[in-house]
Write an enzyme that holds these catalytic residues in place. Structure first.
Site, PDB file in Angstrom:
ATOM      1  N   GLU A 187      -0.160  57.124  92.677  1.00  0.00           N
ATOM      2  CA  GLU A 187      -0.741  55.764  92.656  1.00  0.00           C
ATOM      3  C   GLU A 187      -0.269  54.950  93.866  1.00  0.00           C
ATOM      4  OE1 GLU A 187       0.710  55.243  88.536  1.00  0.00           O
ATOM      5  OE2 GLU A 187      -1.271  54.457  88.107  1.00  0.00           O
ATOM      6  N   GLU A 234       0.396  61.919  83.662  1.00  0.00           N
ATOM      7  CA  GLU A 234       0.864  61.017  82.600  1.00  0.00           C
ATOM      8  C   GLU A 234       0.512  61.509  81.202  1.00  0.00           C
ATOM      9  OE1 GLU A 234      -0.400  60.015  85.467  1.00  0.00           O
ATOM     10  OE2 GLU A 234       0.712  58.284  86.203  1.00  0.00           O
TER      11      GLU A 234
HETATM   12  N1  DAK Z   1      11.461  60.303  86.694  1.00  0.00           N
HETATM   13  C1  DAK Z   1      12.815  60.479  86.568  1.00  0.00           C
HETATM   14  N2  DAK Z   1      13.457  61.571  86.992  1.00  0.00           N
HETATM   15  C2  DAK Z   1      12.721  62.546  87.559  1.00  0.00           C
HETATM   16  C3  DAK Z   1      11.305  62.436  87.712  1.00  0.00           C
HETATM   17  C4  DAK Z   1      10.678  61.241  87.259  1.00  0.00           C
HETATM   18  N3  DAK Z   1       9.383  61.033  87.391  1.00  0.00           N
HETATM   19  N4  DAK Z   1      10.869  63.586  88.299  1.00  0.00           N
HETATM   20  C5  DAK Z   1      11.954  64.352  88.508  1.00  0.00           C
HETATM   21  N5  DAK Z   1      13.078  63.735  88.066  1.00  0.00           N
HETATM   22  C6  DAK Z   1      14.451  64.216  88.096  1.00  0.00           C
HETATM   23  C7  DAK Z   1      14.640  65.355  87.105  1.00  0.00           C
HETATM   24  O1  DAK Z   1      14.871  64.861  85.798  1.00  0.00           O
HETATM   25  C8  DAK Z   1      15.851  66.036  87.695  1.00  0.00           C
HETATM   26  O2  DAK Z   1      16.981  65.281  87.349  1.00  0.00           O
HETATM   27  P1  DAK Z   1      18.343  66.010  86.781  1.00  0.00           P
HETATM   28  O3  DAK Z   1      17.913  66.866  85.625  1.00  0.00           O
HETATM   29  O4  DAK Z   1      18.792  66.821  87.994  1.00  0.00           O
HETATM   30  O5  DAK Z   1      19.231  64.868  86.461  1.00  0.00           O
HETATM   31  C9  DAK Z   1      15.651  65.870  89.216  1.00  0.00           C
HETATM   32  O6  DAK Z   1      14.726  64.780  89.373  1.00  0.00           O
HETATM   33  C10 DAK Z   1      15.038  67.083  89.877  1.00  0.00           C
HETATM   34  O7  DAK Z   1      13.857  67.431  89.171  1.00  0.00           O
HETATM   35  P2  DAK Z   1      13.591  68.911  88.605  1.00  0.00           P
HETATM   36  O8  DAK Z   1      14.867  69.612  88.350  1.00  0.00           O
HETATM   37  O9  DAK Z   1      12.596  68.777  87.485  1.00  0.00           O
HETATM   38  O10 DAK Z   1      12.889  69.574  89.882  1.00  0.00           O
HETATM   39  P3  DAK Z   1      11.856  70.778  89.891  1.00  0.00           P
HETATM   40  O11 DAK Z   1      11.698  71.157  91.311  1.00  0.00           O
HETATM   41  O12 DAK Z   1      12.246  71.844  88.902  1.00  0.00           O
HETATM   42  O13 DAK Z   1      10.457  70.138  89.364  1.00  0.00           O
HETATM   43  C11 DAK Z   1       8.740  68.458  89.274  1.00  0.00           C
HETATM   44  C12 DAK Z   1       9.833  69.172  90.131  1.00  0.00           C
HETATM   45  C13 DAK Z   1       8.174  67.303  90.113  1.00  0.00           C
HETATM   46  C14 DAK Z   1       7.620  69.440  88.922  1.00  0.00           C
HETATM   47  C15 DAK Z   1       9.398  67.935  87.972  1.00  0.00           C
HETATM   48  O14 DAK Z   1      10.553  67.184  88.317  1.00  0.00           O
HETATM   49  C16 DAK Z   1       8.504  67.057  87.159  1.00  0.00           C
HETATM   50  O15 DAK Z   1       7.600  67.522  86.428  1.00  0.00           O
HETATM   51  N6  DAK Z   1       8.718  65.731  87.259  1.00  0.00           N
HETATM   52  C17 DAK Z   1       7.994  64.738  86.483  1.00  0.00           C
HETATM   53  C18 DAK Z   1       6.627  64.581  87.054  1.00  0.00           C
HETATM   54  C19 DAK Z   1       5.839  63.604  86.248  1.00  0.00           C
HETATM   55  O16 DAK Z   1       5.486  63.792  85.098  1.00  0.00           O
HETATM   56  N7  DAK Z   1       5.561  62.524  86.928  1.00  0.00           N
HETATM   57  C20 DAK Z   1       4.714  61.517  86.374  1.00  0.00           C
HETATM   58  C21 DAK Z   1       5.551  60.552  85.676  1.00  0.00           C
HETATM   59  S1  DAK Z   1       4.571  59.503  84.725  1.00  0.00           S
HETATM   60  C22 DAK Z   1       4.789  52.381  84.177  1.00  0.00           C
HETATM   61  C23 DAK Z   1       3.772  52.476  85.067  1.00  0.00           C
HETATM   62  C24 DAK Z   1       3.368  53.671  85.558  1.00  0.00           C
HETATM   63  C25 DAK Z   1       3.904  54.792  85.094  1.00  0.00           C
HETATM   64  C26 DAK Z   1       4.903  54.706  84.168  1.00  0.00           C
HETATM   65  C27 DAK Z   1       5.346  53.538  83.719  1.00  0.00           C
HETATM   66  N8  DAK Z   1       5.208  51.145  83.659  1.00  0.00           N
HETATM   67  C28 DAK Z   1       4.330  50.069  83.757  1.00  0.00           C
HETATM   68  C29 DAK Z   1       6.402  51.107  82.847  1.00  0.00           C
HETATM   69  C30 DAK Z   1       3.532  56.067  85.574  1.00  0.00           C
HETATM   70  C31 DAK Z   1       3.980  57.093  84.957  1.00  0.00           C
HETATM   71  C32 DAK Z   1       4.346  58.232  85.699  1.00  0.00           C
HETATM   72  O17 DAK Z   1       4.499  58.236  86.883  1.00  0.00           O
END
Ligand code: DAK
Length: 257
Positions: A114, A134
């Site tokens: 985004e 998400e």
């Molecule tokens: N948030 C927090 N920590 C994160 C993170 C994230 N989005 N993405 C990765 N990390 C952290 C992991 O928890 C890990 O931390 P530790 O376990 O070492 O403490 C560290 O970064 C390294 O990540 P990985 O070990 O998972 O690394 P890999 O290479 O194995 O995997 C990955 C990389 C990008 C595939 C994986 O980390 C992953 O799936 N990450 C999450 C991706 C995801 O779902 N992103 C979308 C998030 S939802 C809001 C407005 C908008 C939004 C939310 C709220 N508000 C109005 C409140 C939007 C929502 C999103 O963005």
């Protein structure tokens, strides 16, 4: 200006913003969002800037989303307010009077995608990965992803990416019209500089007015933004998102029943 999770460097009239949370894959927490707000407000006074380049620190990510670990205790009102705040910050980027380019070398997921979409152009490296995952967390995008993605790539593909949470490469992003160019890894910023320097030779007022006119075309569709904020607030308070966020933190697959 005191920045908490980003750095700003200005060189040859280009502002370089680096997101500095390598260990969390540059996840956009409150500090990063506040920094972006401050930066795009204060840079309005730097009249000689010809462009801005945003990138992420470390090898792996531009930004892997909003900081999921901050979602744990959000209720509907907080969710709505945070979404509205994010919309305002990303609108500042979109409305900035000189070109803002996202240089994406790795993951640009969720709020990271985004953020890239709120920039005027995206340069993708060969290892870039884009997506809106998400739904895996029982959520929908909260920073205008439901609005900007269909605008950029069309309704059918946007719906597919938003609902499947599929991750696409830089090359696919260019094919779909999400990114402008895919370049060899490490060349993302150089390509962005090349484009900004070319635009820097044009009349700055004409550039600003052109950006303003293009943005005005999309202002007509602002109603959807309010709907996204409302639905995001509902989603963040739901049992589905509690399960989705807990599953991410516990490193397991979510069970939505
Ligand atoms: N948030 C927090 N920590 C994160 C993170 C994230 N989005 N993405 C990765 N990390 C952290 C992991 O928890 C890990 O931390 P530790 O376990 O070492 O403490 C560290 O970064 C390294 O990540 P990985 O070990 O998972 O690394 P890999 O290479 O194995 O995997 C990955 C990389 C990008 C595939 C994986 O980390 C992953 O799936 N990450 C999450 C991706 C995801 O779902 N992103 C979308 C998030 S939802 C809001 C407005 C908008 C939004 C939310 C709220 N508000 C109005 C409140 C939007 C929502 C999103 O963005």
């Amino acid at each position: 200006m005191e920045l908490k999770a980003t750095t700003l460097t200005i060189k040859n009239r280009i502002a370089y913003i680096l997101i500095n949370r390598e260990k969390a894959l540059n996840a956009l927490n409150v500090d990063v969002m506040d920094d972006l707000s401050l930066l795009f407000e204060s840079m309005l006074n730097k009249q000689d800037l010809i462009g801005v380049i945003i990138s992420g620190s470390g090898e792996k990510a531009f930004a892997a989303g909003a900081d999921i670990k901050e979602f744990v205790s959000h209720d509907q009102k907080i969710g709505y307010d945070l979404s509205a705040k994010g919309h305002r910050i990303f609108n500042k980027i979109e409305n900035f009077p000189t070109p803002v380019i996202a240089a994406v070398h790795g993951y640009a997921l969720g709020a990271g995608c985004e953020l890239a979409m709120s920039c005027h152009m995206i340069i993708a490296g060969e290892k870039a990965k884009f997506g809106q995952p998400e739904v895996n967390l029982g959520l929908l995008p909260g920073y205008a992803g439901t609005q900007r993605l269909p605008r950029l790539i069309g309704r059918a593909k946007a719906i597919e990416l938003l609902l499947t949470a599929d991750i696409i490469s830089g090359e696919e992003a260019v094919q779909l019209g999400l990114a402008n160019y895919v370049v060899p890894a490490g060349q993302e910023i150089t390509k962005a500089e090349e484009i900004i320097n070319k635009i820097g030779q044009k009349g700055p007022e004409a550039v600003a007015k052109t950006l303003q006119a293009v943005n005005a075309y999309y202002d007509k569709a602002q109603g959807g933004a309010e709907v996204e904020m409302k639905l995001f607030g509902e989603a963040i308070a739901s049992n589905e998102s509690k399960e989705g966020v807990a599953a991410f933190i516990e490193k397991r697959k979510a069970n939505f029943g």
